[in-house]
Design a protein around this motif. Sequence first.
Motif, PDB file in Angstrom:
ATOM      1  N   ASP A   4      -8.245  -0.418  -6.508  1.00 21.24           N
ATOM      2  CA  ASP A   4      -8.117  -0.679  -8.091  1.00 21.24           C
ATOM      3  C   ASP A   4      -6.818  -1.563  -8.199  1.00 21.24           C
ATOM      4  OD1 ASP A   4      -9.034  -0.541 -10.747  1.00 21.24           O
ATOM      5  OD2 ASP A   4      -7.538   0.911 -11.109  1.00 21.24           O
ATOM      6  N   PHE A   5      -6.224  -2.053  -7.390  1.00 20.13           N
ATOM      7  CA  PHE A   5      -5.087  -2.850  -7.158  1.00 20.13           C
ATOM      8  C   PHE A   5      -5.140  -3.898  -8.176  1.00 20.13           C
ATOM      9  CE2 PHE A   5      -1.108  -4.615  -5.434  1.00 20.13           C
ATOM     10  CZ  PHE A   5      -0.347  -3.527  -5.436  1.00 20.13           C
ATOM     11  N   ASP A  22       4.484   3.935  -4.254  1.00 23.83           N
ATOM     12  CA  ASP A  22       3.936   4.785  -5.225  1.00 23.83           C
ATOM     13  C   ASP A  22       4.297   4.315  -6.623  1.00 23.83           C
ATOM     14  OD1 ASP A  22       2.861   6.534  -3.384  1.00 23.83           O
ATOM     15  OD2 ASP A  22       4.553   7.546  -2.946  1.00 23.83           O
ATOM     16  N   GLU A  79      -7.621  -0.661   1.136  1.00 21.70           N
ATOM     17  CA  GLU A  79      -6.984   0.716   0.836  1.00 21.70           C
ATOM     18  C   GLU A  79      -6.785   1.274  -0.812  1.00 21.70           C
ATOM     19  OE1 GLU A  79      -3.725   2.158   3.252  1.00 21.70           O
ATOM     20  OE2 GLU A  79      -4.041   0.483   4.721  1.00 21.70           O
ATOM     21  N   ARG A  80      -6.630   0.285  -1.538  1.00 24.65           N
ATOM     22  CA  ARG A  80      -6.574   0.536  -2.930  1.00 24.65           C
ATOM     23  C   ARG A  80      -7.374  -0.316  -3.823  1.00 24.65           C
ATOM     24  NH1 ARG A  80       0.113   1.234  -3.755  1.00 24.65           N
ATOM     25  NH2 ARG A  80      -0.556   1.883  -5.833  1.00 24.65           N
ATOM     26  N   CYS A 105       0.849  -1.231  -0.012  1.00 23.40           N
ATOM     27  CA  CYS A 105      -0.060  -0.239  -0.150  1.00 23.40           C
ATOM     28  C   CYS A 105       0.891   1.280   0.043  1.00 23.40           C
ATOM     29  CB  CYS A 105      -0.954  -0.195   1.286  1.00 23.40           C
ATOM     30  SG  CYS A 105      -2.225  -1.233   1.167  1.00 23.40           S
ATOM     31  N   GLU A 125       1.143  -0.422 -10.700  1.00 25.92           N
ATOM     32  CA  GLU A 125      -0.073  -1.027 -11.037  1.00 25.92           C
ATOM     33  C   GLU A 125      -0.795  -1.943 -10.340  1.00 25.92           C
ATOM     34  OE1 GLU A 125      -3.314  -2.561 -13.338  1.00 25.92           O
ATOM     35  OE2 GLU A 125      -1.475  -3.514 -12.678  1.00 25.92           O
ATOM     36  N   VAL A 174      -4.968  -5.125   0.932  1.00 28.96           N
ATOM     37  CA  VAL A 174      -4.445  -3.965   0.119  1.00 28.96           C
ATOM     38  C   VAL A 174      -5.629  -3.342  -0.839  1.00 28.96           C
ATOM     39  CG1 VAL A 174      -3.057  -3.594  -1.996  1.00 28.96           C
ATOM     40  CG2 VAL A 174      -2.169  -5.360  -0.350  1.00 28.96           C
ATOM     41  N   ARG A 175      -6.617  -4.176  -1.164  1.00 30.76           N
ATOM     42  CA  ARG A 175      -7.737  -3.604  -1.868  1.00 30.76           C
ATOM     43  C   ARG A 175      -8.697  -2.893  -0.862  1.00 30.76           C
ATOM     44  NH1 ARG A 175      -8.286  -8.518  -6.211  1.00 30.76           N
ATOM     45  NH2 ARG A 175      -7.071  -7.832  -7.525  1.00 30.76           N
TER      46      ARG A 175
END
Length: 214
Positions: A96-97, A64, A93-94, A61, A67, A90-91
Amino acid sequence: MTGLLSVARTLDRCTVLGPGTRAVVWVQGCPLRCRGCVAAETLPFDGGTARPVAEVAGWLCGLDGIEGVTLSGGEPFSQARALAELLDAVRAERPDFGAMAYSGFRHEALRRGGPDRRALLARLDLLVDGPYVAARHGSLHWRGSANQRLIPLTDRYAHALAGPDTTAGIELSVGPDGSVSWAGVPPAPGFREGLEDRLAARGFVLHTEARRER
């Protein structure tokens, strides 16, 4: 999260093991013994480093410009439950990971597997399946031998699969301590031995823990 992952190695940024720029997690342990495997040090289940899923999720996470993540090894589906938990974390927080994985098992076998394997499969966008077969080695898109398949599990990477199927490649990096590592799919059999010889002639040593094909 209470799960643990047995991790052989991680890489912050890679452009030769999946679409775009992505992180890579190589897990430790594989029940298969593919002849010609160039990551033999990842096969024993008693190696690697035990890392909490939450720790690995936090690392992903915090990266930077990536993708998604590629899961390799070793055999990711031998740690399917922890990796499914990792992707969920992870998803959260993100969202579209992206997620891609390699497996020595065929897709059909994974679909018939236990609930943990099916759970990881359901969280992937792209799968490279099948064992490495040295006699069928080829310079192919993200895979080492012609029997292995690129299987889209969502439409996320449809555009990336539309190009030519001849893009095997590797990336080399030198760490601050002078250690050399590589990632990717070698364009020809015997790559590791040849690379080690060339580096040794220049005073470099390719550390065992940094050898990876997938």
